[in-house]
Design an enzyme around this catalytic site. Structure first.
Site, PDB file in Angstrom:
ATOM      1  N   ALA A 110       0.835  -1.211   0.000  1.00  0.00           N
ATOM      2  CA  ALA A 110       0.000   0.000   0.000  1.00  0.00           C
ATOM      3  C   ALA A 110       0.865   1.254   0.000  1.00  0.00           C
ATOM      4  O   ALA A 110       0.380   2.355   0.232  1.00  0.00           O
ATOM      5  CB  ALA A 110      -0.923  -0.019   1.212  1.00  0.00           C
ATOM      6  N   GLY A 111       2.186   1.082  -0.198  1.00  0.00           N
ATOM      7  CA  GLY A 111       3.084   2.240  -0.216  1.00  0.00           C
ATOM      8  C   GLY A 111       3.470   2.709   1.180  1.00  0.00           C
ATOM      9  O   GLY A 111       3.925   3.835   1.354  1.00  0.00           O
ATOM     10  N   SER A 114       6.117  -1.538   4.097  1.00  0.00           N
ATOM     11  CA  SER A 114       6.097  -2.733   4.938  1.00  0.00           C
ATOM     12  C   SER A 114       7.291  -3.652   4.644  1.00  0.00           C
ATOM     13  O   SER A 114       7.868  -4.223   5.579  1.00  0.00           O
ATOM     14  CB  SER A 114       4.763  -3.467   4.821  1.00  0.00           C
ATOM     15  OG  SER A 114       4.774  -4.378   3.790  1.00  0.00           O
ATOM     16  N   SER A 115       7.705  -3.775   3.389  1.00  0.00           N
ATOM     17  CA  SER A 115       8.804  -4.709   3.102  1.00  0.00           C
ATOM     18  C   SER A 115      10.121  -4.229   3.710  1.00  0.00           C
ATOM     19  O   SER A 115      10.902  -5.030   4.229  1.00  0.00           O
ATOM     20  CB  SER A 115       8.953  -4.936   1.596  1.00  0.00           C
ATOM     21  OG  SER A 115       9.085  -3.708   0.929  1.00  0.00           O
ATOM     22  N   ALA A 117      10.395  -2.387   6.419  1.00  0.00           N
ATOM     23  CA  ALA A 117      10.287  -2.558   7.875  1.00  0.00           C
ATOM     24  C   ALA A 117      10.584  -4.006   8.256  1.00  0.00           C
ATOM     25  O   ALA A 117      11.275  -4.274   9.246  1.00  0.00           O
ATOM     26  CB  ALA A 117       8.890  -2.133   8.346  1.00  0.00           C
ATOM     27  N   ASP A 158      12.405   4.214   2.080  1.00  0.00           N
ATOM     28  CA  ASP A 158      11.789   3.255   3.012  1.00  0.00           C
ATOM     29  C   ASP A 158      12.824   2.666   3.985  1.00  0.00           C
ATOM     30  O   ASP A 158      12.572   2.615   5.190  1.00  0.00           O
ATOM     31  CB  ASP A 158      11.078   2.130   2.237  1.00  0.00           C
ATOM     32  CG  ASP A 158       9.830   2.628   1.520  1.00  0.00           C
ATOM     33  OD1 ASP A 158       9.646   3.849   1.425  1.00  0.00           O
ATOM     34  OD2 ASP A 158       9.042   1.798   1.041  1.00  0.00           O
TER      35      ASP A 158
HETATM   36  O1  PMV Z   1       4.307   4.155  -2.847  1.00  0.00           O
HETATM   37  P1  PMV Z   1       5.771   4.000  -2.661  1.00  0.00           P
HETATM   38  O2  PMV Z   1       6.164   3.818  -1.253  1.00  0.00           O
HETATM   39  O3  PMV Z   1       6.317   2.946  -3.559  1.00  0.00           O
HETATM   40  O4  PMV Z   1       6.393   5.416  -3.038  1.00  0.00           O
HETATM   41  C1  PMV Z   1       7.169   5.675  -4.136  1.00  0.00           C
HETATM   42  C2  PMV Z   1       7.689   7.081  -4.089  1.00  0.00           C
HETATM   43  C3  PMV Z   1       8.130   7.618  -5.432  1.00  0.00           C
HETATM   44  O5  PMV Z   1       8.576   8.947  -5.232  1.00  0.00           O
HETATM   45  C4  PMV Z   1       6.963   7.634  -6.415  1.00  0.00           C
HETATM   46  C5  PMV Z   1       9.247   6.785  -6.050  1.00  0.00           C
HETATM   47  C6  PMV Z   1      10.599   6.898  -5.344  1.00  0.00           C
HETATM   48  O6  PMV Z   1      11.440   6.002  -5.588  1.00  0.00           O
HETATM   49  O7  PMV Z   1      10.866   7.853  -4.607  1.00  0.00           O
END
Ligand code: PMV
Length: 326
Positions: A110-111, A114-115, A117, A158
């Protein structure tokens, strides 16, 4: 004795997508965590189980045997955990193996990071189990490697949030800087529950930029300016202005083509219910939105989002990155 470690989820407060083109972004660790429980094994295998996902299997060097779930899916999903454990075992020059049990209260895919973490928590738990010193920087690096298995490339956002926690200012060329943010950032996360592929959305923005450079380039620059102003606003704790900046940021993300009908529905619902600001968070296309509201209005905004199908939860900032659980 088994050792359990945990690491936090992340939200992108400002600057997603524009960060890919060199502008800054602000990311925040929130109070949802993934947990890795590590137990020593007498053989040299690495056993990974993620019961919430219905997946389990054992790695022995390059071989993999699935014990729960389809072998392909189990291998793909569990391999980053194996990598994190394996790197620590190698540093410890250990003759043993480990069993790693994963649980998480972070919605997956869901962005919300989680992976990353899960990988950070695994490295921490295994290093503590083996009594091998493993610095935060080493955990960050291992988590980046694990993320490359999941996403192809990793901007490092992340892994940094999972490792260090708090609020971080990220710039592609310069890395991370910790920001001092007002404690009170009352946020809600609403999940469209629509899965999407980050890479596809990044490609879409790049194509829009190539097709309409004189239009999209200033939008990207404006995204960077929003982040610069948001840094000051966060430090001042001016929630009203922060909400306005979130709305502006969302408008720019809409302009570059990464919003969607389910996202618009949740963003508009939150605003109508009294949120000071709302925007998509992460890659867009689906995934999650965040809404900022004054404390007395939080409950109303949450109820409205839930009614709109938003699967909503309160998100509090956490300064604690990866840690051992007592
Ligand atoms: O939704 P996520 O956590 O995959 O966010 C991606 C964030 C982007 O700026 C769109 C891509 C990136 O690598 O920074």
């Amino acid at each position: 004795m088994p050792v359990t470690a945990s690491a936090p989820a992340k939200i992108i407060l400002f600057g997603e997508h524009f960060v890919v083109f060199g502008e800054p972004a602000i990311v925040m660790a929130i109070n949802r965590r993934a947990y890795a429980k590590a137990t020593l094994r007498k053989d040299r295998r690495i056993h990974v189980a993620a019961p919430d996902l219905g997946l389990a299997g054992t790695f022995e060097k390059e071989k993999f045997k699935a014990e729960q779930g389809s072998p392909r899916k189990a291998r793909k999903e569990l391999e980053p955990v194996k990598l994190a454990a394996e790197k620590v075992l190698a540093k410890a020059k250990s003759n043993t193996g480990v069993t790693v049990n994963i649980t998480s209260d972070i919605p997956a895919a869901a962005g919300l990071g989680s992976s990353a973490a899960v990988a950070a928590a695994t490295a921490k738990a295994v290093s503590c189990l083996l009594h091998v010193p493993f610095s935060a920087e080493e955990i960050f690096n291992v988590t980046c490697e694990a993320e490359c298995l999941v996403h192809g490339t990793s901007s490092g956002i992340d892994p940094a949030v999972a490792t260090y926690g708090g609020v971080l200012l990220f710039k592609r060329e310069e890395g991370f800087e910790r920001l001092i943010a007002n404690e009170n950032i009352p946020l809600m996360v609403g999940n469209t529950c629509v899965t999407r592929c980050t890479g596809d959305l990044v490609t879409k923005v790049r194509q829009n930029k190539e097709n309409f450079p004189t239009i999209i380039e200033p939008v990207i620059k404006a995204g960077g300016e929003i982040v610069t102003q948001a840094v000051e606003t966060l430090q001042q704790g001016d929630l009203k202005r922060l909400g306005e900046l979130m709305n502006l940021n969302h408008a720019l993300l809409y302009a570059v083509g990464v919003s969607s009908e389910p996202i618009e529905k949740l963003v508009n619902t939150a605003r109508k219910a009294g949120a000071l600001g709302a925007k998509l968070t992460g890659a867009g296309g689906g995934g999650c939105i965040i809404a900022l509201a004054e404390r007395p209005k939080l409950r109303r905004v949450k109820k409205a989002l839930d009614t709109a199908g938003g699967n909503t939860f309160y998100a509090e900032k956490t300064d604690e990155g990866v840690r051992i659980e007592k």
